[in-house]
Design an enzyme around this catalytic site. Structure first.
Site, PDB file in Angstrom:
ATOM      1  CG  LEU A  15       0.638  -6.350  18.728  1.00  0.00           C
ATOM      2  CD1 LEU A  15      -0.482  -7.336  19.041  1.00  0.00           C
ATOM      3  CD2 LEU A  15       1.406  -6.018  20.009  1.00  0.00           C
ATOM      4  CE  LYS A 188     -10.855  -8.924  32.650  1.00  0.00           C
ATOM      5  NZ  LYS A 188     -11.487 -10.134  33.223  1.00  0.00           N
ATOM      6  CE  LYS A 222      -6.776 -13.995  34.796  1.00  0.00           C
ATOM      7  NZ  LYS A 222      -6.204 -12.945  35.642  1.00  0.00           N
ATOM      8  CB  CYS A 382      16.551   4.934  -7.128  1.00  0.00           C
ATOM      9  SG  CYS A 382      15.219   4.906  -8.336  1.00  0.00           S
ATOM     10  CG  HIS A 516      15.051   0.644  -5.382  1.00  0.00           C
ATOM     11  ND1 HIS A 516      15.234   1.624  -4.431  1.00  0.00           N
ATOM     12  CD2 HIS A 516      14.373   1.220  -6.400  1.00  0.00           C
ATOM     13  CE1 HIS A 516      14.675   2.738  -4.840  1.00  0.00           C
ATOM     14  NE2 HIS A 516      14.137   2.525  -6.029  1.00  0.00           N
ATOM     15  CD  GLU A 518      16.882  -0.356  -1.798  1.00  0.00           C
ATOM     16  OE1 GLU A 518      17.796  -0.524  -2.641  1.00  0.00           O
ATOM     17  OE2 GLU A 518      16.065   0.592  -1.866  1.00  0.00           O
TER      18      GLU A 518
HETATM   19  N1  GLN Z   1      11.988  10.081  -8.107  1.00  0.00           N
HETATM   20  C1  GLN Z   1      12.901   9.360  -8.935  1.00  0.00           C
HETATM   21  C2  GLN Z   1      12.194   8.754 -10.131  1.00  0.00           C
HETATM   22  O1  GLN Z   1      11.008   8.564 -10.118  1.00  0.00           O
HETATM   23  C3  GLN Z   1      13.632   8.304  -8.169  1.00  0.00           C
HETATM   24  C4  GLN Z   1      12.755   7.201  -7.720  1.00  0.00           C
HETATM   25  C5  GLN Z   1      13.372   6.388  -6.647  1.00  0.00           C
HETATM   26  O2  GLN Z   1      14.359   6.800  -6.038  1.00  0.00           O
HETATM   27  N2  GLN Z   1      12.789   5.244  -6.360  1.00  0.00           N
HETATM   28  O3  GLN Z   1      12.840   8.406 -11.079  1.00  0.00           O
END
Ligand code: GLN
Length: 544
Positions: A15, A188, A222, A382, A516, A518
């Protein structure tokens, strides 16, 4: 002491409780309050780190190295507050700690039980690490009535009783379905859900009613009457056109005002939503568009790449363009090599995201090659960086170049890391050891080479900190071979041992990062790598 907002869900899952928690946090923050948001997950995994992205969506990683539920990503993106280990707990972790204590003999002969031992552990977790926060929002995963969530509900019930009467508020998120045959919204299920919650001793103060059609005033009254909630505190929550319009929409429906009123706070100034207005303006009024191919593995489930998806949107916000994401299963490039040009030629940028396992790796390597040869902006994250390195090694003549993640290889261009330095000192792991919680996790620094593309992207700094989640690493012994192919190691760990960033100076935009980025991108502060990648894609689109 902080005030507590407990958020539960009813009727069905999915949700948008996490988004609701994130939006409420953002609204309170926009009124000048200091907030933290926590997630309580009733499942028995110690953390989601070992779960398939298809089961659970992305694993979100915090600076302090916790592998957490993806809702923590929403919380961070909406509030800008970095999540911590102490913001996500699971039943598995509670039981693991209790059983370890029991084995040590810490319970001094007592019988260890769900009440009080499990519920006490949950309460302690909720009350820990309060800092100077005004509000701590606690979202309980799952749906009221689930067997697993009972101890969490009981812990909330006890806390509501033990804390001051104006110190806790309960918000329940429900569904008001539309029955097409009757042409009506039905209240309901919400009534039943609130009754279920009440049977556990929790009376909601505010109801957030998700609905596909506007909730008529009569139905709102309600629900209020049957559920013993003030009519103004029944907040209609229509589907939003974008997740970024949710805070403004919920504010317009009175969510934050009603939550504050439930605490007895009626003199809070209106929230300052200027940054949300700017984000939605950029989102709904783009001046152009680009299409990015994401060549990955878990492309069937958008939640598997949640933060990546959002960071690409943020890159679009920074450049005032709409970003269309073309999700491609890397495996399709392994079956029919001709597909690759058909699929990738219309793309303004190619991104190979993080991932695990061998499946689709050759398709990813082929995508790297396409981006390199055709001068298409390329971003490897990665596993994506690791694939870019294997591609370069193969071009240099090392035909057997591979990763030990995919099996034994004579040319381990990517290999398992068993030792690395962290703030806590040397970390060591064994090949073949436990899978859970044993990766190189959380924030680590990288030193950037002067005059590199990457340091320009980060505004000229020479040291950055980014979040990691990996077990394998590009093997620095292959550095000369890769650099001879024009793939430069432009960022290393501070001890100079682990490659963190590779780039191709002779390419319009080609960057691979072991971390990462992101995870740290926010709508108000798009990550520079995503802003830069999308800017390069905009340039690429001009060539079409
Ligand atoms: N599988 C790769 C590693 O463990 C890359 C990991 C990932 O992309 N987060 O190094």
């Amino acid at each position: 002491m902080a005030r507590y907002i407990f958020i539960t869900g009813g009727v069905v899952s999915s949700l948008g409780k996490g988004l609701m928690a994130a939006s409420l946090g953002a609204l309170l923050q926009a009124r000048g309050f200091k907030v933290r948001i926590r997630k309580f997950d009733p499942y028995l995994n110690v953390d989601p780190g070992t779960m398939s992205p298809y089961q659970h969506g992305e694993v979100y990683v915090t600076d302090d190295g916790a592998e957490t539920d993806l809702d923590l990503g929403h919380y961070e993106r909406f509030t800008g507050v970095s999540a911590r280990q102490s913001d996500n707990i699971t039943s598995g972790r509670v039981y693991r700690d209790i059983i370890a204590k029991e084995r040590r003999g810490d319970y001094l002969g007592a019988t260890v039980q769900v009440i009080p031992h499990v519920t006490d552990a949950i309460k302690q977790f909720a009350l820990a690490d309060q800092g100077d926060h005004d509000f701590i929002l606690c979202e309980i995963g799952g749906t009221v009535g689930d067997i697993e969530s009972l101890p969490f509900m009981e812990a909330i019930r006890q806390l509501r009783n033990e804390l001051e009467p104006d110190q806790t508020v309960s918000v329940h998120v429900t569904l008001v379905p539309y029955i097409a045959a009757a042409g009506e919204l039905k209240t309901k299920p919400t009534q039943h859900s609130v009754r279920e919650l009440a049977s556990l001793g929790i009376k909601p103060d505010v109801l957030l009613c998700r609905c596909e059609h506007p909730l008529p005033e009569s139905e709102r009254r309600k629900i209020a009457q049957f559920c013993n909630v003030r009519a103004e505190a029944v907040i209609p929550a229509l589907d939003a056109p974008s997740i970024y319009s949710v805070p403004q929409q919920y504010h317009a429906e009175g969510l934050d005002t009603e939550v504050l009123r439930a605490f007895g706070i009626t003199d809070s100034p209106e929230p300052d939503l200027a940054n949300w207005e700017d984000v939605t303006d950029r989102y709904f009024n783009p001046e152009g568009e680009v299409t990015i191919a994401v060549v990955g593995k878990y492309v069937g489930l958008p939640d598997a790449y949640k933060s990546l998806n959002e960071a690409l949107v943020h890159g679009g916000l920074a450049n005032r363009v709409k970003v269309n994401i073309h999700w491609i299963d890397a495996e399709i490039f392994e079956k029919d090599a001709a597909d690759i040009a058909v699929e990738l030629e219309p793309m303004h940028g190619i991104l190979v995201p993080g991932g695990f396992g061998e499946r689709g790796s050759e398709g990813k390597i082929a995508s790297v090659r396409f981006a390199r040869e055709r001068d298409v902006p390329f971003f490897g994250i990665c596993l994506g960086m690791q694939m870019a390195c294997i591609e370069a090694a193969r071009t240099s003549g090392i035909e057997e170049a591979s990763s030990t993640e995919f099996g034994a290889t004579s040319e381990p261009v990517v290999g398992i890391i068993t030792e690395w330095m962290s703030e806590e000192g040397l970390q060591t792991r064994e090949a073949g050891g436990d899978m859970g919680g044993t990766m190189r996790l959380g924030a680590y620094e990288a030193v950037l080479a002067g005059n590199s593309h990457i340091s320009a992207i980060y505004g000229g700094v020479t040291q950055i900190s980014e979040r990691h989640r990996h077990r394998y690493e590009v093997n620095a012994a292959y550095r000369d071979a890769l650099e001879s192919q024009g793939l430069i190691f432009s960022g290393m760990s501070p001890d100079g041992l682990l490659p963190e960033i590779v780039e191709r100076p002779n390419h319009p935009w080609f960057i691979g990062v072991q971390f990462h980025p992101e995870l740290k991108s926010r709508p108000f502060e798009p990550h520079p790598l995503f802003a830069g990648f999308i800017a390069a894609a905009v340039e690429q689109s001009r060539l079409f």
